[in-house]
Each structure stands twice: as structure tokens, then as C-alpha cells.
Scaffold this motif. Structure first.
Motif, short mmCIF file in Angstrom:
data_model
loop_
_atom_site.label_atom_id
_atom_site.label_comp_id
_atom_site.label_asym_id
_atom_site.label_seq_id
_atom_site.Cartn_x
_atom_site.Cartn_y
_atom_site.Cartn_z
N GLU A 32 -24.09 -11.05 -5.18
CA GLU A 32 -23.07 -10.27 -4.49
C GLU A 32 -23.65 -9.81 -3.17
OE1 GLU A 32 -21.18 -7.21 -6.74
OE2 GLU A 32 -20.98 -8.49 -8.50
N ARG A 33 -22.81 -9.79 -2.12
CA ARG A 33 -23.23 -9.35 -0.79
C ARG A 33 -23.00 -7.86 -0.63
NH1 ARG A 33 -20.11 -12.25 3.57
NH2 ARG A 33 -21.71 -11.33 4.86
N ARG A 34 -23.89 -7.23 0.09
CA ARG A 34 -23.65 -5.84 0.45
C ARG A 34 -22.39 -5.79 1.29
NH1 ARG A 34 -29.39 -4.57 2.90
NH2 ARG A 34 -30.23 -6.21 1.61
N GLY A 35 -21.53 -4.86 1.00
CA GLY A 35 -20.28 -4.75 1.74
C GLY A 35 -19.18 -5.66 1.20
N GLY A 36 -19.46 -6.37 0.11
CA GLY A 36 -18.45 -7.23 -0.51
C GLY A 36 -18.68 -8.69 -0.23
N GLY A 37 -18.17 -9.50 -1.08
CA GLY A 37 -18.30 -10.94 -0.93
C GLY A 37 -19.37 -11.51 -1.85
N ILE A 38 -19.59 -12.79 -1.71
CA ILE A 38 -20.52 -13.49 -2.59
C ILE A 38 -21.34 -14.50 -1.79
CG2 ILE A 38 -18.85 -15.28 -3.24
CD1 ILE A 38 -20.02 -15.00 -6.13
N GLU A 39 -22.56 -14.72 -2.22
CA GLU A 39 -23.43 -15.73 -1.63
C GLU A 39 -23.76 -16.78 -2.67
OE1 GLU A 39 -25.99 -13.25 1.68
OE2 GLU A 39 -26.91 -13.60 -0.28
N LEU A 40 -23.75 -18.02 -2.25
CA LEU A 40 -24.27 -19.12 -3.05
C LEU A 40 -25.56 -19.53 -2.36
CD1 LEU A 40 -23.92 -21.16 -5.37
CD2 LEU A 40 -22.82 -22.66 -3.71
N ILE A 41 -26.67 -19.54 -3.10
CA ILE A 41 -27.99 -19.76 -2.52
C ILE A 41 -28.59 -21.03 -3.12
CG2 ILE A 41 -30.29 -18.77 -2.16
CD1 ILE A 41 -28.71 -16.03 -3.00
N LEU A 42 -28.88 -21.98 -2.24
CA LEU A 42 -29.57 -23.21 -2.64
C LEU A 42 -31.02 -23.08 -2.16
CD1 LEU A 42 -26.97 -25.86 -1.39
CD2 LEU A 42 -26.89 -24.45 -3.46
N SER A 43 -31.96 -23.11 -3.08
CA SER A 43 -33.38 -23.00 -2.73
C SER A 43 -34.05 -24.34 -2.99
CB SER A 43 -34.06 -21.91 -3.58
OG SER A 43 -33.45 -20.66 -3.36
N LEU A 44 -34.60 -24.92 -1.92
CA LEU A 44 -35.26 -26.23 -2.01
C LEU A 44 -36.71 -26.09 -1.58
CD1 LEU A 44 -32.39 -28.15 -0.28
CD2 LEU A 44 -33.11 -28.50 -2.64
N PRO A 45 -37.68 -26.57 -2.40
CA PRO A 45 -39.07 -26.48 -2.01
C PRO A 45 -39.36 -27.30 -0.75
CG PRO A 45 -38.85 -27.71 -4.07
CD PRO A 45 -37.50 -27.23 -3.69
N ILE A 46 -40.17 -26.72 0.12
CA ILE A 46 -40.59 -27.41 1.34
C ILE A 46 -41.71 -28.38 0.95
CG2 ILE A 46 -41.77 -27.14 3.56
CD1 ILE A 46 -40.22 -24.52 3.92
N THR A 47 -41.62 -29.59 1.47
CA THR A 47 -42.66 -30.58 1.22
C THR A 47 -43.33 -30.97 2.52
OG1 THR A 47 -41.08 -32.40 1.43
CG2 THR A 47 -41.44 -31.55 -0.78
N PRO A 48 -44.60 -31.26 2.49
CA PRO A 48 -45.28 -31.66 3.73
C PRO A 48 -44.74 -32.98 4.23
CG PRO A 48 -46.82 -31.61 1.86
CD PRO A 48 -45.47 -31.23 1.34
N ILE A 49 -44.65 -33.10 5.53
CA ILE A 49 -44.25 -34.37 6.16
C ILE A 49 -45.50 -35.23 6.24
CG2 ILE A 49 -43.37 -35.45 8.25
CD1 ILE A 49 -41.80 -32.86 8.77
N PRO A 50 -45.44 -36.45 5.71
CA PRO A 50 -46.63 -37.31 5.77
C PRO A 50 -47.05 -37.57 7.22
CG PRO A 50 -44.88 -38.32 4.46
CD PRO A 50 -44.31 -37.09 5.09
N ALA A 51 -48.33 -37.56 7.45
CA ALA A 51 -48.85 -37.84 8.79
C ALA A 51 -48.61 -39.30 9.14
CB ALA A 51 -50.34 -37.53 8.84
N ALA A 52 -48.34 -39.55 10.40
CA ALA A 52 -48.15 -40.93 10.86
C ALA A 52 -49.49 -41.65 10.77
CB ALA A 52 -47.63 -40.92 12.29
N PRO A 53 -49.45 -42.91 10.37
CA PRO A 53 -50.71 -43.66 10.28
C PRO A 53 -51.35 -43.80 11.65
CG PRO A 53 -48.81 -45.10 9.86
CD PRO A 53 -48.29 -43.70 10.02
N SER A 54 -52.65 -43.65 11.68
CA SER A 54 -53.35 -43.80 12.96
C SER A 54 -53.63 -45.27 13.21
CB SER A 54 -54.63 -42.99 12.98
OG SER A 54 -55.45 -43.37 11.89
N LEU A 55 -53.61 -45.62 14.45
CA LEU A 55 -53.84 -47.03 14.82
C LEU A 55 -55.26 -47.28 15.19
CD1 LEU A 55 -50.61 -47.55 16.91
CD2 LEU A 55 -51.04 -48.25 14.56
#
Length: 116
Positions: free
Chosen positions: A93-116
Motif C-alpha cells: 500500500e502507498r502512503r496517501g493511498g493507492g497500491i504498488e506492484l514491485i518487481l525485484s530482479l537481481p542485478i547480474t554482472p555484464i560479462p567483460a568483452a574479450p580482449s584481442l
């Protein structure tokens, strides 16, 4: 865009190099589903980073004045995508009325680009 079909306010507070396990198609599905479920009312989407139990997450928060009316199909579909990618769905429930839908997604590391 989603703003053309909905009364939508968007706030984004994440780095451009932030990633989750979701594919681009899954992220599109989540955002479109959040909007479709509440087309009959004004809504705000906030995308932010947050630490949960010491781990980094991206939260997508949809705030509305009241719970959506309908069959819940969009929410079921959203929940499947979020849980398949290691996340959770919650409501609050939101302060002041209303509702929140919360999607929580874990952050994953971005793979490093291969070095040449």
C-alpha cells in the motif's frame, strides 16, 4: 511507445550498464504487462537499484490509485517471468493511498568483452 497508450509517468534511476538475467524480450513483456493491466487509470513506473539482504537488485515499481480490475492474467505472466529470472513480485500500500506492484530482479554482472 507505452506513453502513447497509457496515462503513464516514468522515473528511471539505474545506470545504463545495469543488467538482470532477463532478456530484452522479457523486459519488454514485463513493462507492457504492467501497463496493460492498468490502462484504466493513471500510473507511475519507477525503475531503481536497491540493496536487498546485501545484494543488488533492480526494482520496477508500478504505482496506481487502486488495484487493477480484471482476470489477473497479466500479473500471472509477469510473475512467471520475474521468478524464472531469480526475482520476486510483491505488492504494498502507498502512503496517501493507492497500491504498488514491485518487481525485484537481481542485478547480474555484464560479462567483460574479450580482449584481442
Amino acid at each position: 511507445t507505452l506513453r502513447e497508450v497509457a496515462n503513464l509517468e516514468v522515473h528511471v534511476d539505474v545506470s545504463t550498464d545495469t543488467a538482470t538475467r532477463c532478456s530484452n524480450e522479457e523486459l519488454d513483456h514485463l513493462l507492457i504487462g504492467l501497463v496493460l493491466e492498468t490502462l484504466d487509470q493513471r500510473m507511475a513506473l519507477t525503475i531503481r537499484e536497491r540493496m536487498i539482504e546485501g545484494k543488488p537488485f533492480v526494482e520496477i515499481v508500478r504505482a496506481t490509485s487502486h488495484a487493477p480490475v480484471g482476470d489477473g492474467h497479466e500479473l500471472e505472466s509477469i510473475t512467471v517471468v520475474v521468478e524464472r529470472n531469480g526475482g520476486e513480485v510483491a505488492t504494498a500500500e502507498r502512503r496517501g493511498g493507492g497500491i504498488e506492484l514491485i518487481l525485484s530482479l537481481p542485478i547480474t554482472p555484464i560479462p567483460a568483452a574479450p580482449s584481442l
